[in-house]
Design an enzyme around this catalytic site. Sequence first.
Site, PDB file in Angstrom:
ATOM      1  CE  LYS A 119      37.963  32.792  13.506  1.00  0.00           C
ATOM      2  NZ  LYS A 119      38.541  34.344  12.840  1.00  0.00           N
ATOM      3  N   GLY A 120      35.085  34.709   9.724  1.00  0.00           N
ATOM      4  CA  GLY A 120      34.857  34.634   8.414  1.00  0.00           C
ATOM      5  C   GLY A 120      34.744  35.924   7.674  1.00  0.00           C
ATOM      6  N   GLY A 121      34.620  37.165   8.334  1.00  0.00           N
ATOM      7  CA  GLY A 121      34.282  38.358   7.747  1.00  0.00           C
ATOM      8  C   GLY A 121      35.692  38.509   6.755  1.00  0.00           C
TER       9      GLY A 121
ATOM     10  CD  GLU B 207      40.174  33.364  10.606  1.00  0.00           C
ATOM     11  OE1 GLU B 207      40.707  34.415  10.513  1.00  0.00           O
ATOM     12  OE2 GLU B 207      38.955  33.252  10.237  1.00  0.00           O
TER      13      GLU B 207
ATOM     14  CB  THR C 211      41.324  42.276  16.135  1.00  0.00           C
ATOM     15  OG1 THR C 211      40.223  42.905  15.904  1.00  0.00           O
ATOM     16  CG2 THR C 211      41.598  42.331  17.768  1.00  0.00           C
TER      17      THR C 211
ATOM     18  CB  THR D 135      42.825  36.241   8.912  1.00  0.00           C
ATOM     19  OG1 THR D 135      43.701  35.047   8.798  1.00  0.00           O
ATOM     20  CG2 THR D 135      42.549  37.167   7.875  1.00  0.00           C
ATOM     21  N   GLY D 136      42.809  39.256  10.095  1.00  0.00           N
ATOM     22  CA  GLY D 136      42.132  40.325  10.408  1.00  0.00           C
ATOM     23  C   GLY D 136      42.697  41.466  10.907  1.00  0.00           C
TER      24      GLY D 136
ATOM     25  CG  ASP E   6      33.725  38.581  11.538  1.00  0.00           C
ATOM     26  OD1 ASP E   6      34.293  39.577  11.247  1.00  0.00           O
ATOM     27  OD2 ASP E   6      34.012  37.506  11.111  1.00  0.00           O
TER      28      ASP E   6
HETATM   29  C1  5RP Z   1      38.790  36.552   8.957  1.00  0.00           C
HETATM   30  C2  5RP Z   1      38.135  36.508  10.475  1.00  0.00           C
HETATM   31  C3  5RP Z   1      38.473  37.660  11.312  1.00  0.00           C
HETATM   32  O1  5RP Z   1      39.259  37.139  12.477  1.00  0.00           O
HETATM   33  C4  5RP Z   1      37.315  38.400  11.833  1.00  0.00           C
HETATM   34  O2  5RP Z   1      36.730  38.779  10.414  1.00  0.00           O
HETATM   35  C5  5RP Z   1      37.472  39.697  12.786  1.00  0.00           C
HETATM   36  O3  5RP Z   1      38.385  40.589  11.765  1.00  0.00           O
HETATM   37  P1  5RP Z   1      38.617  42.055  12.562  1.00  0.00           P
HETATM   38  O4  5RP Z   1      39.476  41.685  13.453  1.00  0.00           O
HETATM   39  O5  5RP Z   1      39.355  42.639  11.284  1.00  0.00           O
HETATM   40  O6  5RP Z   1      37.338  42.802  12.711  1.00  0.00           O
HETATM   41  O7  5RP Z   1      37.356  35.568  10.934  1.00  0.00           O
HETATM   42  O8  5RP Z   1      38.046  35.510   8.173  1.00  0.00           O
END
Ligand code: 5RP
Length: 248
Positions: A104-106, A113, A34, A31-32, A94
Amino acid sequence: MEQDSNRLKEAAGITAVDDMVKSGMKLGLGTGSTAIYAVRRVGELLTQGVLRDICAFATSIQTEIECEKLRIPFYTLNSRELSSGLDLTIDGADEIDPDNYLIKGGGGAHLIEKIAAYASVKYAIVVDESKLTDHLGSGFPIPVEVLPAARAQVIRVLEKIGATVILREAIRKAGPVITEHGNIILDIRFETEPYGFGKHIDPSLMEAELNLIPGVVENGIFTQKPPVVYIARSNGTIETRLSRHLSP
Ligand code: 5RP
């Protein structure tokens, strides 16, 4: 600036898929902003017929919707297709330290995940170089998913072990973020004793310790599944960093 950052994210996502995804795989999709580029690359290669017979698992509603758009077949982890586990999961992060331990968890999706990561034989993380850190938690707080009914009690215990706690607030909804599992998220930092003043958390211990607090559903420290990390550098190169326990 944002365009540059997206270019790096895209390069990391594409390289990880091209290197690691094979036809017939049971594939966890993270998720996210990237991980989404990895999802899109899988969709593209399926459409071109370069990849076949992928059984995907989407770690969030965001990723499910992307799979629907791209016609990537996805299943639950309880399905006949995926109940024996995943071959590979590709996800973002993150923060990442020199041992390839992660925060992780942003995006609030770390519960599923982590289930996907720890159910996978191989694990790939895609990041741009802004995610690198010497010590986890020095830039990004540790997300902790908590049962709403346990909020005050969990905060009390966290503060007792030295955490500064912030309830994650929603945007365009009054009140806190509610996760896809009906829980809240506490973002925590260790800036005071016993961890602050130049001391750093021990990621493995902290991952285990946080989950011992009754009411904590899952925290965002990932230490138990050594990933291959794809780091997109601003000079245009992609560095592949193996975890020590994965190195040849
Ligand atoms: C979501 C996550 C994402 O993988 C993490 O926040 C990185 O996100 P991004 O690629 O948008 O910076 O752990 O829960």
